[in-house]
Design a protein around this motif. Structure first.
Motif, PDB file in Angstrom:
ATOM      1  N   PHE A  39      -7.686 -11.693  18.027  1.00 23.41           N
ATOM      2  CA  PHE A  39      -8.276 -12.147  16.672  1.00 23.41           C
ATOM      3  C   PHE A  39      -9.321 -10.907  16.325  1.00 23.41           C
ATOM      4  CE2 PHE A  39      -6.842 -16.451  17.680  1.00 23.41           C
ATOM      5  CZ  PHE A  39      -6.468 -16.972  16.366  1.00 23.41           C
ATOM      6  N   VAL A  40     -10.074 -10.476  17.207  1.00 25.97           N
ATOM      7  CA  VAL A  40     -10.813  -9.250  16.919  1.00 25.97           C
ATOM      8  C   VAL A  40     -10.069  -8.220  16.233  1.00 25.97           C
ATOM      9  CG1 VAL A  40     -12.530  -7.625  17.586  1.00 25.97           C
ATOM     10  CG2 VAL A  40     -12.387 -10.175  18.592  1.00 25.97           C
ATOM     11  N   GLN A  41      -9.192  -7.864  16.836  1.00 20.20           N
ATOM     12  CA  GLN A  41      -8.161  -6.673  16.257  1.00 20.20           C
ATOM     13  C   GLN A  41      -7.574  -7.124  14.920  1.00 20.20           C
ATOM     14  OE1 GLN A  41      -5.255  -5.428  19.062  1.00 20.20           O
ATOM     15  NE2 GLN A  41      -6.681  -5.210  20.629  1.00 20.20           N
ATOM     16  N   VAL A  42      -7.142  -8.184  14.573  1.00 24.03           N
ATOM     17  CA  VAL A  42      -6.804  -8.760  13.474  1.00 24.03           C
ATOM     18  C   VAL A  42      -7.780  -8.901  12.417  1.00 24.03           C
ATOM     19  CG1 VAL A  42      -5.727 -10.829  11.889  1.00 24.03           C
ATOM     20  CG2 VAL A  42      -4.882 -10.241  14.461  1.00 24.03           C
ATOM     21  N   GLU A  43      -8.916  -9.207  12.816  1.00 24.99           N
ATOM     22  CA  GLU A  43     -10.314  -9.166  11.912  1.00 24.99           C
ATOM     23  C   GLU A  43     -10.497  -7.731  11.229  1.00 24.99           C
ATOM     24  OE1 GLU A  43     -13.911  -9.777   9.974  1.00 24.99           O
ATOM     25  OE2 GLU A  43     -12.390 -11.223  10.390  1.00 24.99           O
ATOM     26  N   GLU A  44     -10.286  -7.066  12.458  1.00 25.89           N
ATOM     27  CA  GLU A  44     -10.845  -5.573  12.041  1.00 25.89           C
ATOM     28  C   GLU A  44      -9.702  -4.637  11.066  1.00 25.89           C
ATOM     29  OE1 GLU A  44     -11.045  -3.466  15.602  1.00 25.89           O
ATOM     30  OE2 GLU A  44     -13.076  -4.249  16.168  1.00 25.89           O
ATOM     31  N   GLY A  45      -8.593  -5.208  11.351  1.00 26.21           N
ATOM     32  CA  GLY A  45      -7.352  -4.578  10.434  1.00 26.21           C
ATOM     33  C   GLY A  45      -7.386  -5.339   8.937  1.00 26.21           C
ATOM     34  N   LEU A  46      -7.680  -6.511   8.836  1.00 23.82           N
ATOM     35  CA  LEU A  46      -8.015  -7.240   7.526  1.00 23.82           C
ATOM     36  C   LEU A  46      -9.373  -6.705   7.015  1.00 23.82           C
ATOM     37  CD1 LEU A  46      -7.406 -11.006   8.586  1.00 23.82           C
ATOM     38  CD2 LEU A  46      -5.914  -9.695   6.895  1.00 23.82           C
ATOM     39  N   SER A  47     -10.211  -6.209   7.687  1.00 24.46           N
ATOM     40  CA  SER A  47     -11.462  -5.736   6.965  1.00 24.46           C
ATOM     41  C   SER A  47     -10.978  -4.644   6.206  1.00 24.46           C
ATOM     42  CB  SER A  47     -12.662  -5.713   7.917  1.00 24.46           C
ATOM     43  OG  SER A  47     -13.097  -7.016   8.427  1.00 24.46           O
ATOM     44  N   ARG A  48     -10.377  -3.526   6.957  1.00 22.23           N
ATOM     45  CA  ARG A  48     -10.027  -2.468   6.434  1.00 22.23           C
ATOM     46  C   ARG A  48      -9.094  -2.462   5.255  1.00 22.23           C
ATOM     47  NH1 ARG A  48      -9.631  -1.071  11.988  1.00 22.23           N
ATOM     48  NH2 ARG A  48      -7.321  -1.434  11.820  1.00 22.23           N
ATOM     49  N   SER A  49      -8.041  -3.427   5.549  1.00 27.01           N
ATOM     50  CA  SER A  49      -7.193  -3.566   4.446  1.00 27.01           C
ATOM     51  C   SER A  49      -7.971  -4.198   3.191  1.00 27.01           C
ATOM     52  CB  SER A  49      -6.226  -4.674   4.738  1.00 27.01           C
ATOM     53  OG  SER A  49      -5.122  -5.023   3.658  1.00 27.01           O
ATOM     54  N   ASN A  50      -8.977  -5.030   3.323  1.00 21.14           N
ATOM     55  CA  ASN A  50      -9.701  -5.549   2.190  1.00 21.14           C
ATOM     56  C   ASN A  50     -10.395  -4.397   1.320  1.00 21.14           C
ATOM     57  OD1 ASN A  50      -8.732  -8.062   2.724  1.00 21.14           O
ATOM     58  ND2 ASN A  50     -10.568  -8.839   3.424  1.00 21.14           N
ATOM     59  N   GLN A  51     -11.035  -3.619   2.225  1.00 22.26           N
ATOM     60  CA  GLN A  51     -11.710  -2.181   1.762  1.00 22.26           C
ATOM     61  C   GLN A  51     -10.782  -1.490   0.642  1.00 22.26           C
ATOM     62  OE1 GLN A  51     -13.610  -0.253   4.921  1.00 22.26           O
ATOM     63  NE2 GLN A  51     -14.851  -1.672   5.207  1.00 22.26           N
ATOM     64  N   ASN A  52      -9.500  -1.278   1.128  1.00 26.26           N
ATOM     65  CA  ASN A  52      -8.334  -0.450   0.432  1.00 26.26           C
ATOM     66  C   ASN A  52      -8.115  -1.253  -0.882  1.00 26.26           C
ATOM     67  OD1 ASN A  52      -8.369   1.423   2.518  1.00 26.26           O
ATOM     68  ND2 ASN A  52      -6.777   0.510   3.594  1.00 26.26           N
ATOM     69  N   ILE A  53      -7.921  -2.617  -0.735  1.00 27.61           N
ATOM     70  CA  ILE A  53      -7.422  -3.498  -1.945  1.00 27.61           C
ATOM     71  C   ILE A  53      -8.937  -3.460  -2.844  1.00 27.61           C
ATOM     72  CG2 ILE A  53      -6.915  -5.724  -2.769  1.00 27.61           C
ATOM     73  CD1 ILE A  53      -5.718  -6.354   0.210  1.00 27.61           C
ATOM     74  N   ALA A  54      -9.884  -3.457  -2.287  1.00 32.63           N
ATOM     75  CA  ALA A  54     -10.985  -3.416  -3.421  1.00 32.63           C
ATOM     76  C   ALA A  54     -11.220  -2.112  -4.045  1.00 32.63           C
ATOM     77  CB  ALA A  54     -12.364  -3.762  -2.482  1.00 32.63           C
ATOM     78  N   ALA A  55     -10.801  -1.136  -3.279  1.00 28.24           N
ATOM     79  CA  ALA A  55     -10.898   0.232  -3.997  1.00 28.24           C
ATOM     80  C   ALA A  55      -9.852   0.302  -5.210  1.00 28.24           C
ATOM     81  CB  ALA A  55     -10.662   1.422  -3.123  1.00 28.24           C
ATOM     82  N   ARG A  56      -8.538  -0.321  -4.691  1.00 26.77           N
ATOM     83  CA  ARG A  56      -7.675  -0.204  -5.668  1.00 26.77           C
ATOM     84  C   ARG A  56      -7.981  -0.881  -6.980  1.00 26.77           C
ATOM     85  NH1 ARG A  56      -3.907  -4.193  -6.895  1.00 26.77           N
ATOM     86  NH2 ARG A  56      -1.928  -3.803  -7.973  1.00 26.77           N
ATOM     87  N   ASN A  57      -8.603  -2.188  -6.816  1.00 25.44           N
ATOM     88  CA  ASN A  57      -8.951  -3.100  -7.828  1.00 25.44           C
ATOM     89  C   ASN A  57      -9.822  -2.611  -8.668  1.00 25.44           C
ATOM     90  OD1 ASN A  57      -7.209  -4.954  -6.832  1.00 25.44           O
ATOM     91  ND2 ASN A  57      -8.678  -6.385  -6.053  1.00 25.44           N
ATOM     92  N   ASN A  58     -11.087  -1.766  -7.995  1.00 24.20           N
ATOM     93  CA  ASN A  58     -12.054  -1.050  -8.783  1.00 24.20           C
ATOM     94  C   ASN A  58     -11.577  -0.183  -9.614  1.00 24.20           C
ATOM     95  OD1 ASN A  58     -13.971  -2.398  -7.734  1.00 24.20           O
ATOM     96  ND2 ASN A  58     -14.439  -1.004  -6.035  1.00 24.20           N
ATOM     97  N   ALA A  59     -10.297   0.685  -9.279  1.00 25.99           N
ATOM     98  CA  ALA A  59      -9.832   1.850  -9.995  1.00 25.99           C
ATOM     99  C   ALA A  59      -9.100   0.934 -11.583  1.00 25.99           C
ATOM    100  CB  ALA A  59      -8.819   2.652  -9.284  1.00 25.99           C
ATOM    101  N   ILE A  60      -8.723  -0.062 -11.175  1.00 24.91           N
ATOM    102  CA  ILE A  60      -8.096  -0.635 -12.424  1.00 24.91           C
ATOM    103  C   ILE A  60      -9.016  -1.236 -13.279  1.00 24.91           C
ATOM    104  CG2 ILE A  60      -6.560  -2.851 -13.039  1.00 24.91           C
ATOM    105  CD1 ILE A  60      -5.025  -2.635 -10.258  1.00 24.91           C
ATOM    106  N   TYR A  61     -10.295  -1.800 -12.665  1.00 25.96           N
ATOM    107  CA  TYR A  61     -11.242  -2.349 -13.466  1.00 25.96           C
ATOM    108  C   TYR A  61     -11.949  -1.249 -14.111  1.00 25.96           C
ATOM    109  CZ  TYR A  61     -15.633  -4.704 -14.576  1.00 25.96           C
ATOM    110  OH  TYR A  61     -16.905  -5.120 -15.158  1.00 25.96           O
ATOM    111  N   ASN A  62     -11.920  -0.025 -13.777  1.00 28.57           N
ATOM    112  CA  ASN A  62     -12.661   1.149 -14.194  1.00 28.57           C
ATOM    113  C   ASN A  62     -11.676   1.799 -15.646  1.00 28.57           C
ATOM    114  OD1 ASN A  62     -14.752   1.120 -12.595  1.00 28.57           O
ATOM    115  ND2 ASN A  62     -13.955   2.617 -11.080  1.00 28.57           N
ATOM    116  N   ARG A  63     -10.397   1.704 -15.401  1.00 30.72           N
ATOM    117  CA  ARG A  63      -9.723   2.002 -16.458  1.00 30.72           C
ATOM    118  C   ARG A  63      -9.653   0.982 -17.638  1.00 30.72           C
ATOM    119  NH1 ARG A  63      -3.726   2.765 -14.418  1.00 30.72           N
ATOM    120  NH2 ARG A  63      -3.164   3.163 -16.507  1.00 30.72           N
ATOM    121  N   LEU A  64      -9.860  -0.393 -17.447  1.00 25.40           N
ATOM    122  CA  LEU A  64      -9.966  -1.138 -18.480  1.00 25.40           C
ATOM    123  C   LEU A  64     -11.485  -1.222 -19.018  1.00 25.40           C
ATOM    124  CD1 LEU A  64      -8.748  -4.473 -16.500  1.00 25.40           C
ATOM    125  CD2 LEU A  64      -7.925  -3.635 -18.791  1.00 25.40           C
ATOM    126  N   GLU A  65     -12.339  -0.665 -18.348  1.00 27.09           N
ATOM    127  CA  GLU A  65     -13.735  -0.387 -18.932  1.00 27.09           C
ATOM    128  C   GLU A  65     -13.615   1.006 -19.807  1.00 27.09           C
ATOM    129  OE1 GLU A  65     -18.536  -0.119 -17.438  1.00 27.09           O
ATOM    130  OE2 GLU A  65     -16.698   0.593 -16.192  1.00 27.09           O
TER     131      GLU A  65
END
Length: 349
Positions: A39-65
């Motif tokens: 579970f610890v390893q899955v948690e760490e992997g999910l946290s990294r994945s969430n950071q990557n998704i957040a970066a992608r979402n920020n890029a789209i948000y900035n394009r809209l702005e």
């Protein structure tokens, strides 16, 4: 969780769901601490994945702005919606972070760190925080918050398929379990009797689902910026004379224009209330008498977002007796037996 919840999810998300289910099943069999480490390893992997998704979402948000700044009349409405999505997403994400902290504190004390749990196998803390009866018990509050967020995002999609995918990714329906006569509430199926490490991992997984839904919504809003524009795939030059009647010594005037055409999706043309029965805008009539005749109509132009705009037009033509000389007819651009008029939708450069 129900199988319908996997619709619209990426392969990575489906794999994460499966890993969580397998690890939870192994816990039910009282497998060693290696499962907790899983579970610890899955948690760490999910946290990294969430950071990557957040970066992608920020890029789209900035394009809209950026587009809203460059072209407010066209982009501001979609950026305003994106700001609402961002605000609601962050609020829900912070709620899940606060629940992680509350569970960790319940298990490890006031100095607890959800990312470095000590009593990972504690089976009571998650239930106390998420399921303890009360006015704002964590699980119920989380479920209702996800419900409101999910339905808000669904209103931003014109496409029913994407709406269904968002609703499936953030589904919170009661879950049927073997041995239970009735389905149990969503929050009980996730947190009842679960060790602390599993509960924290599940909340991180839900954060991943929220980030995914945010990204899909922002991408749809970005697509909508140009969805109402008319697409063109062919450019043609046209000569539109101001008059076909030119007397000797008088001036001949004509507009040279560029017409943008979508050959895959022609506008629908109506003249005097009747629809033209061809897709190239050609209007033909056989005059029965001489004189000047007016006509008017409109074009219906379909757009990528499903809307249709109407463009009105009007014009006139003159008919003379067929006994006129061929040279005169030629100067008028007419034939004695038939009159051809062509209607074009033209954008002037």
């Amino acid at each position: 969780m129900g199988s319908n919840n996997t619709r619209g999810m990426s392969p990575r998300q489906k794999m994460i769901n499966l890993m969580y289910i397998v690890l939870t099943a192994m816990l039910a069999l009282n497998v060693s601490s290696d499962v907790l480490e899983g579970f610890v390893q899955v948690e760490e992997g999910l946290s990294r994945s969430n950071q990557n998704i957040a970066a992608r979402n920020n890029a789209i948000y900035n394009r809209l702005e950026e587009f809203a700044i460059q072209n407010p009349s066209k982009g501001q409405i979609w950026f305003d919606k994106a700001k609402q999505v961002r605000q609601r997403t962050e609020k829900l994400h912070q709620l899940m972070d606060s629940l992680k902290t509350a569970i960790a504190i319940e298990a490890d004390g006031p100095d607890a760190d959800p990312r470095n749990l000590v009593n990972q196998d504690d089976l009571e803390s998650a239930s106390l925080v998420m399921l303890k009866p009360g006015k704002r018990r964590g699980g119920t509050h989380l479920r209702t918050s996800i419900d409101v967020y999910r339905e808000f995002l669904a209103t931003l999609f014109a496409d029913s398929v994407h709406r269904a995918n968002i609703r499936a990714a953030l589904a919170t329906e009661p879950v049927a379990k073997s041995g239970n006569a009735m389905p149990i509430p969503w929050e009980e199926s996730l947190f009842e009797g679960k060790p602390v490490v599993a509960a924290v991992t599940m909340l991180t997984k839900l954060q991943s689902d929220v980030r995914y839904a945010e990204g899909e919504t922002l991408a749809a809003l970005l697509n909508n910026v140009d969805a109402g524009d008319v697409r063109v795939n062919e450019l043609n030059a046209f000569v539109i004379p101001q008059s076909r009647n030119v007397m000797r010594g008088s001036r001949y005037s004509a507009n040279i224009v560029l017409a943008a055409v979508d050959t895959t999706q022609r506008p629908v043309v109506y003249i005097n209330g009747n629809r033209l029965q061809n897709d190239n805008g050609l209007y033909e009539t056989v005059p029965g008498s001489t004189g000047t005749f007016d006509y008017k109509g409109y074009l219906e132009v379909p757009h990528g977002d499903g809307t249709v705009t109407r463009h009105d037009f009007q014009s006139s033509y003159t008919v003379i007796e067929p006994t006129a000389s061929p040279g005169c007819l030629g100067a008028l651009g007419l034939t004695a037996d038939k009159l051809f008029l062509e209607c074009c939708l033209v954008w002037f450069a």
